[in-house]
Design an enzyme around this catalytic site. Structure first.
Site, PDB file in Angstrom:
ATOM      1  N   CYS A  28     -34.927  29.090 -13.216  1.00 32.57           N
ATOM      2  CA  CYS A  28     -36.214  27.674 -13.823  1.00 32.57           C
ATOM      3  C   CYS A  28     -34.582  26.761 -14.222  1.00 32.57           C
ATOM      4  O   CYS A  28     -34.065  26.390 -13.508  1.00 32.57           O
ATOM      5  CB  CYS A  28     -36.757  27.403 -14.632  1.00 32.57           C
ATOM      6  SG  CYS A  28     -37.693  26.073 -14.485  1.00 32.57           S
TER       7      CYS A  28
ATOM      8  N   GLU B   1     -39.811  27.640 -25.683  1.00 36.96           N
ATOM      9  CA  GLU B   1     -39.109  28.641 -24.995  1.00 36.96           C
ATOM     10  C   GLU B   1     -37.846  29.175 -25.982  1.00 36.96           C
ATOM     11  O   GLU B   1     -37.816  30.623 -26.369  1.00 36.96           O
ATOM     12  CB  GLU B   1     -38.519  28.490 -23.338  1.00 36.96           C
ATOM     13  CG  GLU B   1     -39.182  27.721 -21.954  1.00 36.96           C
ATOM     14  CD  GLU B   1     -38.272  28.499 -21.076  1.00 36.96           C
ATOM     15  OE1 GLU B   1     -37.607  29.350 -20.643  1.00 36.96           O
ATOM     16  OE2 GLU B   1     -38.686  27.770 -20.106  1.00 36.96           O
TER      17      GLU B   1
ATOM     18  N   LYS C  93     -32.924  35.005 -18.499  1.00 36.31           N
ATOM     19  CA  LYS C  93     -32.460  33.509 -18.555  1.00 36.31           C
ATOM     20  C   LYS C  93     -31.312  33.236 -19.605  1.00 36.31           C
ATOM     21  O   LYS C  93     -31.377  33.342 -20.243  1.00 36.31           O
ATOM     22  CB  LYS C  93     -34.198  32.879 -18.945  1.00 36.31           C
ATOM     23  CG  LYS C  93     -33.608  31.354 -18.465  1.00 36.31           C
ATOM     24  CD  LYS C  93     -35.104  30.756 -18.310  1.00 36.31           C
ATOM     25  CE  LYS C  93     -35.313  29.489 -18.093  1.00 36.31           C
ATOM     26  NZ  LYS C  93     -36.728  28.849 -17.854  1.00 36.31           N
TER      27      LYS C  93
ATOM     28  N   ASN D  96     -36.809  36.318 -21.282  1.00 40.48           N
ATOM     29  CA  ASN D  96     -37.637  35.766 -20.201  1.00 40.48           C
ATOM     30  C   ASN D  96     -36.899  36.362 -18.777  1.00 40.48           C
ATOM     31  O   ASN D  96     -36.183  36.000 -18.655  1.00 40.48           O
ATOM     32  CB  ASN D  96     -37.502  33.555 -20.277  1.00 40.48           C
ATOM     33  CG  ASN D  96     -38.126  33.536 -19.039  1.00 40.48           C
ATOM     34  OD1 ASN D  96     -38.722  33.862 -17.596  1.00 40.48           O
ATOM     35  ND2 ASN D  96     -37.893  32.056 -18.894  1.00 40.48           N
TER      36      ASN D  96
ATOM     37  N   GLU E 160     -40.961  32.367 -12.161  1.00 41.94           N
ATOM     38  CA  GLU E 160     -40.765  32.924 -13.205  1.00 41.94           C
ATOM     39  C   GLU E 160     -41.477  33.153 -13.722  1.00 41.94           C
ATOM     40  O   GLU E 160     -42.888  32.708 -14.101  1.00 41.94           O
ATOM     41  CB  GLU E 160     -39.938  31.168 -14.039  1.00 41.94           C
ATOM     42  CG  GLU E 160     -39.734  31.308 -15.426  1.00 41.94           C
ATOM     43  CD  GLU E 160     -39.630  30.156 -15.792  1.00 41.94           C
ATOM     44  OE1 GLU E 160     -40.175  29.094 -15.527  1.00 41.94           O
ATOM     45  OE2 GLU E 160     -38.447  30.182 -16.414  1.00 41.94           O
TER      46      GLU E 160
HETATM   47  N1  CDV Z   1     -39.399  27.159 -17.259  1.00 45.47           N
HETATM   48  C1  CDV Z   1     -38.426  25.537 -17.004  1.00 45.47           C
HETATM   49  O1  CDV Z   1     -37.256  26.359 -17.625  1.00 45.47           O
HETATM   50  N2  CDV Z   1     -38.614  24.137 -17.200  1.00 45.47           N
HETATM   51  C2  CDV Z   1     -37.786  23.404 -16.963  1.00 45.47           C
HETATM   52  C3  CDV Z   1     -38.333  22.221 -18.134  1.00 45.47           C
HETATM   53  C4  CDV Z   1     -38.656  22.249 -19.283  1.00 45.47           C
HETATM   54  C5  CDV Z   1     -37.508  20.852 -17.302  1.00 45.47           C
HETATM   55  C6  CDV Z   1     -36.687  23.221 -16.218  1.00 45.47           C
HETATM   56  O2  CDV Z   1     -35.624  22.899 -15.901  1.00 45.47           O
HETATM   57  O3  CDV Z   1     -37.687  22.800 -14.899  1.00 45.47           O
END
Ligand code: CDV
Length: 321
Positions: A168, A143, A124, A107, A47
């Protein structure tokens, strides 16, 4: 015909705020060439793989951070990656911040085939963190300020199979894998930037690695798909990011995992036909799922839950089974 892909999880070490796109693309090219040396069909980058994870900082003027965004893909600085991928015959998956011509920020990730053709994009859906500056935090996770959410999980025909993408935080939600799985996804690609410290509940910090693999292994198994989870890792601007990138089989088993917090490529053979072992047996959705029972339950906290789900029979005091 064999549907076995050689897949590389191209974990990245940290990208600091003053690192230029040119420097970062050079690192990506090194990883891509390592992938070619390992006969990879596909190299998966994380990401926001072109910049530092900038949502850790607040700026009252959102446009002040626009230099972290791509207004075109490929653009002049990313074109070398596309050219080299086509020359080597290695596809790639790349996360980046997208600024659309009409001013929307997302994102985003792009998937590129071995011949340089764009297979698809994904924006995302689950944006974690907060919308406003929260000075009590050791670092921000804005975010929800810098990005608008995407509105769909789609699958794409690519690499001889059915490919889906998530980003993510999406990987923590069972809906992500299930919505992809219901569309026949055989290979889910997921980049991440996960701070080891979780300010709203630091008791989760020690479990960061466990939770990372837990969700991806469960998602892979319960939907009979390969999952490739790839981190940006290490100490980025004083924020420790989790590594432990992994390639996970439809059995839920980890087939390869990164051992460092730096730029590192791990490779596994992903036989897409293995998905059928699970999709056609235990997780034969058409045969065994019960959508008529699951119904339209939203189940969000604060949302009224239908009576038939809350009415439990009184215990008769009998022995537990
Ligand atoms: N970049 C992310 O989405 N990070 C989140 C953090 C904030 C918990 C994740 O779920 O890894």
């Amino acid at each position: 015909m064999s549907r076995t892909l050689t897949v590389g999880a191209a974990q990245m070490g940290p990208i600091q705020r003053d690192h230029t796109r040119t420097e970062v693309v050079e690192r990506l090219l090194v990883l891509l060439r390592r992938g070619a040396d390992a006969d990879c069909d596909l190299v998966v980058f994380p990401e926001l793989a072109l910049t530092t994870f900038f949502p850790r900082w607040w700026s009252a003027d959102i446009a002040e951070f626009d230099h972290f965004f791509e207004t075109e893909m490929p653009g002049p600085q990313t074109q070398p990656l596309f050219d080299e991928a086509a020359r080597l015959g290695v596809g790639f998956h790349l996360g980046y911040a997208e600024l659309t011509p009409d001013g929307h920020r997302h994102n985003t990730v792009i998937l590129v085939e071995r011949d340089g053709r764009v297979v698809g994009h994904y924006r995302k859906v689950h944006l974690p963190g907060h919308e406003d500056h929260e000075p009590w935090r050791a670092f921000q996770h804005l975010e929800r300020y810098y990005f608008e959410p995407g509105d769909t999980f789609k699958v794409f025909a690519g690499f001889g199979g059915v490919v889906g993408m998530a980003i993510c935080n999406d990987r923590r939600w069972s809906e992500t894998y299930r919505v992809l799985g219901l569309q026949g996804c055989e290979l889910a690609l997921i980049g991440y930037n996960t701070p080891v410290h979780y300010p709203p509940d630091p008791s989760q910090d020690a479990l960061a690695g466990f939770h990372n693999h837990l969700v991806m292994q469960a998602g892979a198994y319960q939907n009979g798909m390969w999952v490739v989870g790839v981190a940006k890792a290490g100490d980025e601007e004083g924020c420790q990011l989790l590594g432990e990138s992994a390639i996970i089989a439809p059995s839920g088993e980890i087939r390869a995992t990164c051992a460092t917090d730096g730029d590192e490529l791990v490779v596994a053979e992903a036989d897409l036909d293995l998905c059928a072992n699970y999709k056609d047996t235990l997780f034969d959705f058409a045969r065994y799922r019960r959508p008529e029972v699951y119904g339209p339950i939203t189940g969000q906290r604060g949302v009224e839950v239908p009576d038939h789900l809350t009415d439990h029979e009184e215990s008769d005091g009998g022995e537990a089974l």
